[in-house]
Design an enzyme around this catalytic site. Structure first.
Site: not given
Ligand code: NAP
Length: 284
Positions: A112, A115-116
């Site tokens: 992701c 997200c990261d």
């Protein structure tokens, strides 16, 4: 379903509503709301359902009895009964299954980018895949990283042409064509990727801080796949009306066998399923 005045319970595994779009940086192909973040769109959907009075509960369904007039869903917390069920469990990220992937997951290996990605500011990242998600991830990461490598196994990208154009025009993204990743290496953190060029057979070690794997999705159908008919890839076999092989059980969104998996087609499936539910209930 609530607008059709049906008594409706929505069972969500996660606390947040929205599923896969929660981790989508930008959803640009949902009509009327250009440039929305996936998170905002998910929240809007949830607010709309809340306003109409749909009841939400957090649980994970593990098995079900679906054959009778009343269906029972067995969750980790509780059992639920209903006359009809709409399965809208979506899909999850596929794994590559190469050495280092599992061991370094969360230590530089991610599924992701939104997200990261922030962990890789001014660093180098590699994205594996050539579909919409891989291209979106590469574009997103190119805003943060000093360099992005896109590793694709063929000489042609699968993702939308508009995304391809942005990737190919970016001076931060380097595409490695006809290339597969054989292993992810690093001592406690990702340090490099071992790559092979499928045309020349040449192997190289590419230094990178992060590896984002975007090689497709697979259906979240396991809780029901022994009971409801699926296609060869595990998606529930259902037409536009959402009707599955089990009377009173319908499938909507990414978990249904279909040509195009987008928020738009998932929302359309939802509307079709509710109409099917109303008809099914009226006939009984
Ligand atoms: P996808 O479209 O299935 O693409 C997967 C990519 O990974 C393909 O390029 C594939 O290569 C590659 N791949 C698969 N297995 C691999 C392996 N073992 N090793 C190396 N490469 C591998 O998946 P996705 O990008 O995750 O998208 C999933 C679905 O969501 C699609 O239907 C997509 O259209 C949809 N989606 C839509 C939007 C949007 O409309 N904005 C955004 C995101 C996703 P090949 O090309 O050689 O098969």
């Amino acid at each position: 379903a609530k607008r059709a005045e049906l008594d409706t319970l929505v069972i969500e595994r996660e606390m947040m509503s929205g599923g896969q779009i929660l981790s989508t940086y930008e959803v640009d192909n949902y009509p009327g709301l250009p440039g929305s973040s996936g998170f905002d769109l998910g929240m809007k959907f949830r607010e709309h359902a809340d306003q109409l009075g749909a009841v939400f509960t957090e649980d994970c369904i593990e098995s079900a009895e679906l054959s009778g007039a009343v269906k029972t869903l067995y969750g980790q917390k509780e059992a639920y009964q209903a006359r009809t069920v709409i399965i809208a469990t979506g899909a999850r990220h596929k794994k590559l299954g190469i050495p280092g992937e599992e061991e370094l997951s969360g230590s530089g290996v991610s599924y992701c980018a939104t997200c990261d990605g922030a962990f890789f500011k001014d660093k180098t990242a590699a994205v594996i895949g050539g579909g919409d998600v891989a291209l979106e991830d590469a574009i997103f990461l190119s805003r943060l990283c000093k360099k992005v490598h896109l590793i694709h196994r063929r000489d042609e990208l699968r993702g939308a042409k508009t995304l391809q154009k942005r990737v190919l025009e970016s001076d931060k993204i380097e595409v490695h064509w006809n290339t597969v990743a054989d292993a992810i290496e690093g001592d406690g953190r990702v340090e490099s990727l071992v790559l092979t060029n499928r045309k020349t057979g040449e192997t190289e070690r590419l230094e990178t801080d992060g590896v984002f794997i975007a090689v497709g999705i697979e259906p979240e159908s396991s809780a029901f796949s022994q009971i409801v008919e699926t296609d060869s890839q595990g998606y529930f076999a259902a037409g536009e009306d959402g009707a599955t092989s089990v009377p009173g059980v319908f499938a909507a969104g990414d978990v249904r066998t279909k040509q195009l998996r987008q928020v738009l087609t998932a929302a359309s499936d939802g509307a079709n399923c509710v109409t099917s539910v109303e008809r099914y209930l009226a006939e009984r």
